[in-house]
Each structure stands twice: as structure tokens, then as C-alpha cells.
Design an enzyme around this catalytic site. Structure first.
Site, PDB file in Angstrom:
ATOM      1  CB  CYS A 109      -0.932   0.009   1.212  1.00 40.75           C
ATOM      2  SG  CYS A 109      -0.055   0.106   2.784  1.00 40.75           S
ATOM      3  CB  CYS A 145       4.423  -0.411   1.822  1.00 39.11           C
ATOM      4  SG  CYS A 145       3.307  -1.522   2.699  1.00 39.11           S
ATOM      5  CG  ASP A 173      13.496  24.808 -35.446  1.00 36.47           C
ATOM      6  OD1 ASP A 173      13.834  25.957 -35.758  1.00 36.47           O
ATOM      7  OD2 ASP A 173      13.979  23.789 -35.970  1.00 36.47           O
ATOM      8  CG  ASP A 201      15.158  19.362 -36.073  1.00 36.53           C
ATOM      9  OD1 ASP A 201      15.292  20.577 -35.844  1.00 36.53           O
ATOM     10  OD2 ASP A 201      15.310  18.851 -37.196  1.00 36.53           O
ATOM     11  CG  ASP A 228      15.688  23.857 -32.231  1.00 37.99           C
ATOM     12  OD1 ASP A 228      15.540  25.081 -32.404  1.00 37.99           O
ATOM     13  OD2 ASP A 228      15.588  23.023 -33.147  1.00 37.99           O
TER      14      ASP A 228
END
Length: 741
Positions: A26, A29, A431, A632, A636
Site C-alpha cells: 500500500c 509501505c 522550430d 530538432d 534548439d
């Protein structure tokens, strides 16, 4: 005099561990294991996941794995002192007997105890002998229910409480009360007023609930198991002596691997011979096979369709794309979402509060009515229904299901925080080059001053045939596509900052900028208007002239970056979802505005220096927006890191992917809207799960305390709460990308 030099102690790099934790049941724990791990000197962070039954620990290099395992064991749990494989761990089944055998045995022993109750519903009255009830209930209580006593005792020794302690106390109270009544009435007269069935049914239902919960949790790791299954065990390596099959762990980068039709590609690499179509759907989410030719990349785990391929190995094992994907998904599933930390704080005090409510229920009923038997049963019902396991499972199961379905569609989410934050995104900054456009120039117009387009294209290709410049490649590709015969060129040379010069078929030709043409004395008048219109559209214009005798204009070439086929629909999907779109590019204003108009982007920022992209993202955030940045390239990376959520295209650089919280495995802008949609649906599931987990307790505990729930109903409700939370999270597996059937 001698100087004594002492070497400075070496600073060990931090290390990351993933430990399997056994015995957690649970949210309480989870909190206790985290507390124990964080108390180990040198541990920087520890995040425990109930759904994966593992702990992600980051510690200084001086910390040993044995110290972490020891801390877990002192807290009352078990760590196997080795890194966990979540997929294999989740799929593990006990050797020998099936894992459902304790439930079957408990059910067979409990059924006779509840038959009289079922019969009473149909007007049939009767009861089992008291000693027979005791004989049936005892093995359920102390043999099949022994796990609750063991775990509860460990929790008590650690000075804390958990679900097992609540179940052990509650069922022991019902069992003990029944034994007392049995002995007090010589085993017969009160047989129809014993409560052995309550303790036995509760244990049986809890066992059933935990089994169903474990079975459902295994389904949340389907994505990792599917990815692991893509790893071939053997590769066919081409040696000087011939082809030989080698175990994949013996294959080294640089070797040539033969992939026959129908086989999985065992390594990452470059095709050196052969052509084929490759199915990368389980890696990138791309539904259609992708054509592969010499010089193109292939990814390990993809399926080769019809052709024989010879692949130059670039990465294997832990460095392969597939291995990195698996690690990223595992990391996301192991990490804790910010909302879960609130749940953890609640769970720390939950069990002590429940024990206090149960004690008040016992004393309140006993003192008010004098019926201590009923008081004990009501207190038992409080203990049984107040299970915090649903709280512990509410968030991680939704995170696991959400990241799993995202991975199957080519969306890799680095951590749970990125998944949670993404649901609030209201602004996406893109971009341009390589993200919304293909990232490579193409010849979009060839205007001849003499009316012969083919001759213009042939002459231009002749000048550029030996160049690797992107514009030169665009000319050569167009010439090849249109099957234009390219003549030979002599005395080819580059004119710095201006263009190209060469001799073609005895003519002196020049190709380059308008400035170059003016220096050569070439009149641009006949095509100047067309050039201006193309430049207004963001096109790059080059001019071709013959300067053999008098300078004479032959024509112009216009180059442009093609917009990706899915970009328009991607922008429209985001805007339909209430997300504002911004384009941030270093390109010139004309090119940027042309793309912005074509796509319907809300705001365009052009001629932005790489270092200023992050500043624009920061300004958007200051205005109150929750911003995602999509890019990419290396330039960036700062903006990706500055955004609330960075989204990188895997077709770009590794730097961009490291800076981003989300990686798109194919360069498809439509996946941006899909990422946000998955996040919103996952967060909705988290909220639903937490609502139900809290609602069970908020409603159930008062009902039990006021005597409106008997222990058996409380046990059923407790078991159902965990199963319903996990099952609700699994509904995410049915997610489909919007607009894709």
C-alpha cells in the site's frame, strides 16, 4: 626540508540504482521504504513505485548496493540486491503451482462458512457446528493469511503501519471473538452467532483482490515487454570466411550484419548493400513500411520485409536505439509524478488515523450500547475497509499505462513530471526547419529567359555536379527526377561568396547570387519581377548566365524548404484543442511568414538567433502560458530546456533529445498534439483514480464506524477499490491517435 604531498581523494560520480522491493502492499509501505532509503548517508533521492514494486535511487559513488538493501530490510521489506528488470519481474509467476492456488484453497474452505448465510436469503435456516466452523476458518486465518501477519509484524517492528497490519488486526479480532464465544458456549448453542465466516471471507477477498490487482498491473508493463521482445538473440555476421551466426552480445560496432527477408534487424546501422522495406511500427509508431536503400539508417528490432540487406553496425546492446527506448520508458514508469507526493504525505498518517478511528468505534459502541460483540465487529469493519493500497496505485498505474501507450505510438516520455505538466500546455512553440518543414531545400521553380526549362536545368546541374552543397543536391535530384541529360563540365570552380563558374559545351557559365550577376554585368530585368515574387514567398533565388561573349541571362532557380505533409493538420489539431501556436526560427522574415501563413500559425518570430530562442520561450512563460517547445537541432536545446515541456524530434540531434522531456520517434508534427492528448487523458485517469481511492475511504470508514457495514462487505469493498483503480488506468491502453483510424 621535505614536502609531503597527499593526493586529494577521488570524487566518485553519482550512481543510479533500480532496486526490486518485495512485500509492499500500500501507499504507507511506499512512504516507509522511501524514508528508509533517504536515511542512508550519501543517498540524494529515492522514489518508490508500488505498481512496479521497485525503487529508483540516486546516490553518491561511495554508496554500496548492500547498504541500500540493508536499509530496505530494516524497514521490513526485501530487496534482492540486484537491478530489476521490470518487464521480467512483472511477468514472473511462482514456480510449480499456479499463483491463484491460495485463493482457490481459501475459497473452498470459506464457501461452507457462507452457505448458511446464502441459504437464509432463500428461507433456508441452518448452521454448521461451531467446531467445524473453527476447523475451516483456522487454516484460512493462519496458513493462507500468514502473509498478513508477517508483513504486519515487520511494519510494527519498524514503528509504522500498513494494509497488512489493518487486515491482520481486523480478521484476528473477528476470529478471536468467535473462538471466545465458541469456548464460552461449549461449541454448540451459539454456533449461529459466531463470526468465523467474517474473518475467512475478508482474507479470501483480500487475496483475490491482490491477485486481480497483480494481474492487472502486469498489463501496464505490456509496452516494455513488447519492446524487449523485439531484441533478436542472434545476428548473422559476414566474415572473410563466410557468414556466421553470433550471439548478439558478441557483435561489435563496425562489423557487417546480413539481414534476410522476414527477419528482425538485430543492430542499429547503415545499409551498405540491398534495398527493402522495413516495418518500424513497434519502434516509431509508423504504420507503413519504410523504404531503405544504401546509406540509410536502420534500427535494431525493426522487421525487414522483402529484400536482403547488408548492414554496417553502428550500435548494439545498451547503446542501441531500442535499448535507449526501453530505458526511457522504464525511467518514466519508475519516476513519481508531482501529484503523487501529496498522496504520499497523506498515506504517512493514514494507518495511525485509521487505528485511532477503529479504537474510538470499539469504545464508542461498547460503552454506549454495552454490546461489545457488535462493537468489535464494527471496529473490524473500519480496519478492513480502510485499505490505503488504492491510494498507492492510483497514480503509478495511470502513469505506466499512459507512457506505455505513448511508446507504442512513437512518443517517448522521459519522466512522469513531463507527462503530468503536458496536460496544462496551452502554447506550443515550433522550430521551423526540420520540424514543420522537411529541413532540406528543394528546387521549386526553374524559370528560363529563353523558354527552354530543360536546357536551363541541364546547364545548372552540369555546374553543380561535383558539389555537396544542399542547393546543388536539390538541382541534381530535380534533374534526375525529370530525366534531364546532364552534360559534362570543365574548369569547375567555386567563387567565394558568389556562386559557381564552369565551362559547359564550350560556353562560360556562371551560377550564383544577384550580386554576382550584377558584378558580371548581367541584366536581370526580364525575370526580376518573378524573382521578387518568389523571394516574398521566402524562396532562395539563384541566377544562371552565359558570359562567353556578352553577358546574357539564361534563367533563375528558386529553392524552398517543403512543408511536412502532416504539418497543417498538426497545427489545426492543436488549435482545435485550444492550444496557441508560435513559430520561432532563425530563417528570414519572408520565408518564415510564408510558412506561417500556409500553416495558419498564430504568431511568427523570424530571424531569431539560437541564443534568443530560449528568451522567447521564457517571455511566453512570463505571460502566464504553459509552454511546450518543439525542435530538432542543437540550436534548439536551450529553448527545449527552458520550456515547461521540451519535445524533440528523434530525426534531429542527440543534444536536442537529451534536453527534452518528450521525444517523438518519427519526425511527424502530428505527434505533438497526440502527446498533449495522451497527457490530458492520463491526468484525467489520475484524478479519477484518486477521487475513487479517497471516496472509498471517506464514505466507507464512517459507514463502518456507524455499524452500517459488516466486515465481509468491507472486505469486498476494499478489494474492489484496488482492482477498480488499476482497471480504470488500463482503459488508457485503448487510446488511439486523434484523426487516425
Amino acid at each position: 626540508m621535505h614536502a609531503t604531498l597527499s593526493a586529494a581523494p577521488a570524487v566518485l560520480a553519482p550512481r543510479a540504482w533500480t532496486l526490486p522491493i518485495e512485500g509492499m502492499t500500500c501507499a504507507s509501505c511506499v512512504a516507509r521504504v522511501e524514508k528508509a532509503l533517504k536515511a542512508v548517508p550519501g543517498v540524494m533521492s529515492a522514489e518508490v513505485n508500488l505498481a512496479t514494486e521497485s525503487a529508483a535511487v540516486r546516490a553518491s559513488g561511495a554508496v554500496e548496493l548492500a547498504a541500500l538493501s540493508s536499509a530496505v530490510e530494516k524497514a521490513g521489506y526485501v530487496s534482492r540486491s540486484r537491478p530489476v528488470d521490470p518487464a521480467r519481474n512483472a511477468a514472473a509467476v511462482a514456480n510449480g503451482l499456479p499463483d491463484w492456488w491460495p485463493i482457490a484453497v481459501a475459497g473452498l474452505l470459506t464457501l461452507p462458512l457462507v452457505l448458511p448465510m446464502i441459504g437464509a436469503l432463500f428461507g433456508l435456516h441452518g448452521s454448521l457446528d461451531g467446531w467445524l466452523q473453527w476447523a475451516l476458518a483456522t487454516p484460512v486465518q493462519f496458513w493462507l493469511g500468514a502473509r498478513f501477519y508477517r508483513a504486519g509484524w515487520k511494519a510494527l517492528k519498524a514503528g509504522a503501519g500498513n494494509m497488512d497490519l489493518l487486515v491482520a488486526l481486523g480478521t484476528s479480532a473477528a476470529y478471536g471473538l468467535s473462538v471466545y464465544l465458541l469456548l464460552a458456549h461449549a461449541g454448540h448453542a451459539m454456533s449461529d452467532h459466531l463470526y468465523f465466516e467474517a474473518s475467512a471471507v475478508v482474507i479470501t477477498l483480500v487475496l483475490l483482490g491482490k491477485w486481480l490487482e497483480a494481474r492487472a498491473k502486469r498489463q501496464t508493463t505490456d509496452a516494455i515487454r513488447a519492446l524487449n521482445a523485439l531484441r533478436p538473440e542472434v545476428a548473422r555476421v559476414r566474415l572473410a570466411t563466410g557468414d556466421v551466426d553470433l550471439p548478439i552480445d558478441r557483435v561489435q560496432p563496425g562489423v557487417l550484419v546480413v539481414v534476410r527477408p522476414g527477419e528482425r534487424i538485430p543492430v542499429d546501422g547503415l545499409v551498405t548493400e540491398g534495398s527493402s522495406h522495413v516495418d518500424e511500427s513497434l519502434i516509431t509508431g509508423e504504420s507503413l513500411p519504410v523504404a531503405k536503400h544504401p546509406g540509410e539508417k536502420v534500427t535494431g528490432g525493426a522487421v525487414n520485409a522483402e529484400g536482403l540487406l547488408l548492414v554496417h553496425t553502428t550500435a548494439v546492446g545498451a547503446e542501441s536505439t531500442l535499448a535507449r527506448i526501453v530505458r526511457m520508458v522504464e525511467s518514466a514508469q519508475a519516476r513519481k509524478a508531482p501529484i503523487q507526493r501529496l498522496v504520499d504525505r497523506v498515506s504517512e498518517v493514514f494507518v495511525p488515523v485509521v487505528l485511532g478511528i477503529a479504537l474510538l468505534t470499539l469504545l464508542g459502541w461498547g460503552l454506549a450500547t454495552g454490546d461489545w460483540t457488535q462493537a468489535i465487529l464494527n471496529a473490524v469493519a473500519v480496519l478492513v475497509i480502510a485499505c490505503p493500497c488504492a491510494l498507492g496505485l492510483a497514480t503509478p498505474t495511470a502513469i505506466m499505462a499512459g507512457t506505455g501507450v505513448a511508446a507504442r505510438h512513437g512518443i517517448l516520455i522521459k519522466d512522469a513530471e513531463a507527462l503530468e505538466v503536458a496536460h496544462r500546455i496551452d502554447t506550443v512553440a515550433f522550430d521551423k526547419t526540420g520540424t514543420l518543414t522537411e529541413g532540406k531545400p528543394q528546387l521549386v521553380a526553374a524559370e528560363s529567359a529563353l523558354g527552354d526549362r530543360s536546357a536551363l536545368l541541364a546547364a545548372s546541374a552540369a555546374l553543380q555536379s561535383g558539389s555537396e552543397h544542399p542547393l546543388a543536391r536539390a538541382v541534381m535530384e530535380s534533374a534526375a527526377t525529370e530525366r534531364v541529360k546532364v552534360p559534362g563540365a570543365a574548369q569547375v570552380r567555386a567563387v567565394a561568396g558568389r556562386g559557381m563558374a564552369a565551362q559547359v559545351n564550350g560556353r562560360e557559365l556562371r551560377l550564383g547570387s544577384a550580386r554576382y550577376m550584377l558584378e558580371l554585368g548581367v541584366t536581370l530585368g526580364p525575370l526580376q519581377g518573378r524573382a521578387d515574387a518568389l523571394q516574398d514567398e521566402g524562396r532562395t533565388v539563384s541566377w544562371l548566365a552565359d558570359v562567353t561573349t556578352a553577358p546574357r541571362l539564361l534563367g533563375l532557380l528558386a529553392f524552398g524548404d517543403t512543408i511536412k505533409a502532416s504539418a497543417r493538420d498538426a497545427i489545426a489539431s492543436l488549435q482545435a484543442a485550444g492550444v496557441r501556436t508560435v513559430m520561432v526560427t532563425g530563417d528570414n522574415r519572408g520565408s518564415a511568414d510564408a510558412v506561417g501563413r500556409a500553416l495558419g500559425i498564430d504568431r511568427v518570430e523570424a530571424e531569431v538567433l539560437p541564443e534568443n530562442k530560449a528568451a522567447i520561450v521564457a517571455d511566453l512563460k512570463k505571460s502566464g502560458a504553459t509552454v511546450a517547445m518543439v525542435g530538432d537541432g542543437i540550436n534548439d536545446a536551450p529553448a527545449l530546456a527552458a520550456a515547461d515541456v521540451g519535445i524533440a524530434m528523434s530525426t534531429g540531434t542527440d543534444v536536442a533529445m537529451h534536453a527534452a522531456g518528450v521525444t517523438l520517434m518519427r519526425g511527424d508534427p502530428a505527434l505533438v498534439a497526440a502527446s498533449i492528448d495522451i497527457s490530458r487523458r492520463t491526468y484525467a485517469k489520475i484524478r479519477q483514480n484518486l477521487f475513487w481511492a479517497f471516496a472509498y475511504n471517506v464514505v466507507g470508514i464512517p459507514l463502518a464506524a456507524f455499524g452500517l457495514l459488516n466486515p465481509m462487505l468491507a472486505g469486498a469493498a476494499m478489494a474492489f477499490s484496488s482492482v477498480s483503480v488499476v482497471s480504470n488506468a488500463l482503459l488508457l491502453r485503448r487510446w488511439k491517435q486523434p484523426g487516425v483510424r
